[in-house]
Design a protein around this motif. Structure first.
Motif, PDB file in Angstrom:
ATOM      1  N   GLN A  19      21.558  58.112 119.072  1.00 12.84           N
ATOM      2  CA  GLN A  19      20.110  58.205 119.168  1.00 12.84           C
ATOM      3  C   GLN A  19      19.494  56.801 119.143  1.00 12.84           C
ATOM      4  O   GLN A  19      20.102  55.845 118.692  1.00 12.84           O
ATOM      5  CB  GLN A  19      19.535  59.006 117.998  1.00 12.84           C
ATOM      6  CG  GLN A  19      19.633  60.497 118.164  1.00 12.84           C
ATOM      7  CD  GLN A  19      21.041  61.008 118.011  1.00 12.84           C
ATOM      8  OE1 GLN A  19      21.827  60.474 117.237  1.00 12.84           O
ATOM      9  NE2 GLN A  19      21.387  62.037 118.754  1.00 12.84           N
ATOM     10  N   LEU A  39      21.507  62.581 109.108  1.00 13.69           N
ATOM     11  CA  LEU A  39      22.079  62.644 110.449  1.00 13.69           C
ATOM     12  C   LEU A  39      23.311  63.533 110.426  1.00 13.69           C
ATOM     13  O   LEU A  39      24.274  63.236 109.712  1.00 13.69           O
ATOM     14  CB  LEU A  39      22.475  61.246 110.932  1.00 13.69           C
ATOM     15  CG  LEU A  39      21.364  60.218 111.063  1.00 13.69           C
ATOM     16  CD1 LEU A  39      21.933  58.868 111.455  1.00 13.69           C
ATOM     17  CD2 LEU A  39      20.338  60.678 112.077  1.00 13.69           C
ATOM     18  N   TYR A  50      18.908  67.681 116.800  1.00 12.38           N
ATOM     19  CA  TYR A  50      19.991  66.816 117.251  1.00 12.38           C
ATOM     20  C   TYR A  50      20.990  67.495 118.179  1.00 12.38           C
ATOM     21  O   TYR A  50      21.796  66.833 118.816  1.00 12.38           O
ATOM     22  CB  TYR A  50      20.753  66.245 116.053  1.00 12.38           C
ATOM     23  CG  TYR A  50      19.984  65.203 115.298  1.00 12.38           C
ATOM     24  CD1 TYR A  50      19.703  63.973 115.860  1.00 12.38           C
ATOM     25  CD2 TYR A  50      19.534  65.453 114.008  1.00 12.38           C
ATOM     26  CE1 TYR A  50      18.996  63.008 115.167  1.00 12.38           C
ATOM     27  CE2 TYR A  50      18.829  64.494 113.301  1.00 12.38           C
ATOM     28  CZ  TYR A  50      18.565  63.267 113.894  1.00 12.38           C
ATOM     29  OH  TYR A  50      17.870  62.325 113.189  1.00 12.38           O
ATOM     30  N   ALA A  70      12.669  62.171 113.562  1.00 12.12           N
ATOM     31  CA  ALA A  70      13.465  63.318 113.110  1.00 12.12           C
ATOM     32  C   ALA A  70      12.777  64.015 111.935  1.00 12.12           C
ATOM     33  O   ALA A  70      11.964  63.406 111.229  1.00 12.12           O
ATOM     34  CB  ALA A  70      14.859  62.855 112.684  1.00 12.12           C
ATOM     35  N   GLY A 115      18.988  65.787 121.441  1.00  8.75           N
ATOM     36  CA  GLY A 115      20.404  66.132 121.393  1.00  8.75           C
ATOM     37  C   GLY A 115      21.059  65.895 122.731  1.00  8.75           C
ATOM     38  O   GLY A 115      20.451  65.454 123.692  1.00  8.75           O
ATOM     39  N   THR A 154      26.198  63.363 115.505  1.00  7.85           N
ATOM     40  CA  THR A 154      25.452  62.265 116.129  1.00  7.85           C
ATOM     41  C   THR A 154      26.271  60.975 116.177  1.00  7.85           C
ATOM     42  O   THR A 154      25.913  60.045 116.877  1.00  7.85           O
ATOM     43  CB  THR A 154      24.130  61.981 115.387  1.00  7.85           C
ATOM     44  OG1 THR A 154      24.416  61.553 114.056  1.00  7.85           O
ATOM     45  CG2 THR A 154      23.230  63.206 115.359  1.00  7.85           C
TER      46      THR A 154
END
Length: 122
Positions: free
Chosen positions: A81, A62, A111, A89, A118, A66
């Motif tokens: 998320q 990640l 993302y 992902a 995103g 994020t």
């Protein structure tokens, strides 16, 4: 441009040098696992999250962008998320995630602003 996804938001509460390994990671709709590895490198900050049995032991990378909040007292990191978005992902490739600019671009696009999961285009 996807570079900003590799930096913590100023509102996340991240302090450089904080050891995040072992922190629980919370998606919008529940826990997704624990931080196995992380980087604070400027412009290349990320979390590697071990999802355990939730998605069959998969590890996900990640980008720091994020992260919406870090709770040091509770040892939890909150990301923006859902569990499903993280499950879908691009798969983490431990052997190449640092060296492969195409993989980094793929994650940044996924993302980043305008990507499928995103934030909005700014």
């Amino acid at each position: 441009m996807t570079e900003h996804v590799w930096s913590y938001k100023s509102t996340a509460g991240h302090l450089a040098g904080t050891q995040l390994t072992g922190y629980k990671v919370e998606a919008i709709d529940g826990s997704i696992g624990k931080v196995d590895k992380h980087s604070d490198e400027v412009g290349d900050a990320y979390l590697v999250v071990d999802t355990g049995v939730w998605i069959f032991g998969k590890e996900v990378l990640l980008p720091a962008g994020t992260v919406v909040r870090i709770d040091v007292d509770e040892r939890k990191i909150f990301v923006e998320q859902t569990k499903e978005q993280i499950k879908d992902a691009p798969e983490l490739h431990r052997d190449k995630h640092l060296e492969d600019p195409d993989y980094r671009q793929q994650l940044g696009t996924y993302y980043g602003p305008g990507g499928p999961f995103g934030g909005p285009l700014v």
